[in-house]
Scaffold this active site. Structure first.
Site, PDB file in Angstrom:
ATOM      1  N   ASP A  96      -3.572  16.235  -8.484  1.00 53.09           N
ATOM      2  CA  ASP A  96      -2.751  15.182  -7.874  1.00 53.09           C
ATOM      3  C   ASP A  96      -1.329  15.270  -8.421  1.00 53.09           C
ATOM      4  OD1 ASP A  96      -1.639  12.925  -6.772  1.00 53.09           O
ATOM      5  OD2 ASP A  96      -3.257  11.574  -7.356  1.00 53.09           O
TER       6      ASP A  96
ATOM      7  N   ARG B 290       1.416  14.235  -7.086  1.00 60.00           N
ATOM      8  CA  ARG B 290       2.352  13.274  -6.488  1.00 60.00           C
ATOM      9  C   ARG B 290       3.138  12.495  -7.541  1.00 60.00           C
ATOM     10  NH1 ARG B 290      -1.917  10.087  -2.854  1.00 60.00           N
ATOM     11  NH2 ARG B 290      -3.089  10.498  -4.765  1.00 60.00           N
TER      12      ARG B 290
ATOM     13  N   ARG C 207       0.854  -1.182   0.000  1.00 61.01           N
ATOM     14  CA  ARG C 207       0.000   0.000   0.000  1.00 61.01           C
ATOM     15  C   ARG C 207       0.891   1.232   0.000  1.00 61.01           C
ATOM     16  NH1 ARG C 207      -4.358   2.956  -1.361  1.00 61.01           N
ATOM     17  NH2 ARG C 207      -4.800   4.596   0.136  1.00 61.01           N
ATOM     18  N   ILE C 208       0.627   2.159  -0.912  1.00 58.89           N
ATOM     19  CA  ILE C 208       1.289   3.465  -0.897  1.00 58.89           C
ATOM     20  C   ILE C 208       0.235   4.473  -0.464  1.00 58.89           C
ATOM     21  CG2 ILE C 208       2.497   5.219  -2.222  1.00 58.89           C
ATOM     22  CD1 ILE C 208       3.298   2.986  -4.178  1.00 58.89           C
TER      23      ILE C 208
ATOM     24  N   CYS D 128      -9.741   7.977   4.426  1.00 63.16           N
ATOM     25  CA  CYS D 128      -8.297   7.752   4.576  1.00 63.16           C
ATOM     26  C   CYS D 128      -7.956   6.935   5.821  1.00 63.16           C
ATOM     27  CB  CYS D 128      -7.562   9.084   4.587  1.00 63.16           C
ATOM     28  SG  CYS D 128      -7.783  10.019   3.046  1.00 63.16           S
TER      29      CYS D 128
ATOM     30  N   THR E 195      -4.955  -0.448  -4.117  1.00 60.20           N
ATOM     31  CA  THR E 195      -5.230   0.901  -4.618  1.00 60.20           C
ATOM     32  C   THR E 195      -6.469   0.926  -5.500  1.00 60.20           C
ATOM     33  OG1 THR E 195      -4.238   2.856  -5.660  1.00 60.20           O
ATOM     34  CG2 THR E 195      -3.837   0.742  -6.738  1.00 60.20           C
TER      35      THR E 195
END
Length: 198
Positions: free
Chosen positions: A125, A127, A48-49, A66, A148
């Site tokens: 996003d 990232r 998991r990231i 979250c 994900t």
């Protein structure tokens, strides 16, 4: 990419004992990446990231999922063996100031997450996942089962040469977070059965 400083220690949690690593690229806390490792010898690790969500993970805000993703992922990784990678970049990498301003627009003007970020002139996003891939390669991981719903995470790892098999991580929407989850599905491209995008 520069080589980070690395430290590790056992970490006892309600889910069991992990080996906790920090990968530090600079004194700036946002340049640290954490990894909680549960033994995955002999199998493809469950990975998991997760990016920081202080409002959801620490204060347990009802407006996102979250905290649920964090707890569910740690539980599954402890059971099956794998790596939980935690990136200290709140607001999907846009930062806390942008995130809280966006939350204010949602609360006071009824904008969803995507609309709020657009009004603030922020990327939805921004990232990148090269550091997450570095962490996996440090543990000699070349193939992952990735928890994900976000296709960008899959592509981010694949672009770094890591083979990815996606494992769905979808919570049931609540009255409080349904609009947020719908925005992630329909405007950010997250694959979610509930909203017909998977």
């Amino acid at each position: 990419m520069t080589i980070p400083k690395i430290a590790n220690s056992p970490l006892r949690t309600i889910h069991g004992v992990f080996e906790l690593y920090v990968f530090s690229w600079s004194p700036n806390e946002q340049d640290n990446v954490l990894a909680l490792v549960s033994d995955f010898s002999g199998r493809t690790p469950l990975v998991r990231i997760q990016s920081a969500c202080y409002t959801g993970e620490i204060f347990e805000s009802l407006d996102c999922d979250c905290h649920w993703q964090l707890e569910t992922s740690l539980c599954k990784i402890q059971e099956q063996g794998g790596v939980f990678i935690y990136m200290l970049c709140d607001g999907r990498g846009a930062g806390l100031l942008t995130k809280i301003r966006g939350m204010s627009l949602t609360a006071h003007e009824g904008l969803d997450t995507a609309e709020a970020y657009k009004k603030l002139g922020s990327q939805l996003d921004p990232r990148e996942y090269d550091r997450a891939a570095f962490v996996l390669k440090h543990f000699d991981v070349k193939n992952v089962e990735l928890l994900t719903n976000n296709p960008r995470k899959i592509k981010g790892l694949e672009d770094q040469g890591i083979a990815v098999h996606r494992v769905r991580l979808e919570s049931l929407p609540t009255e409080e977070n349904r609009a947020y989850l719908m925005s992630k599905a329909t405007k950010l491209g997250h694959r979610m059965k509930e909203f017909g995008t998977d």
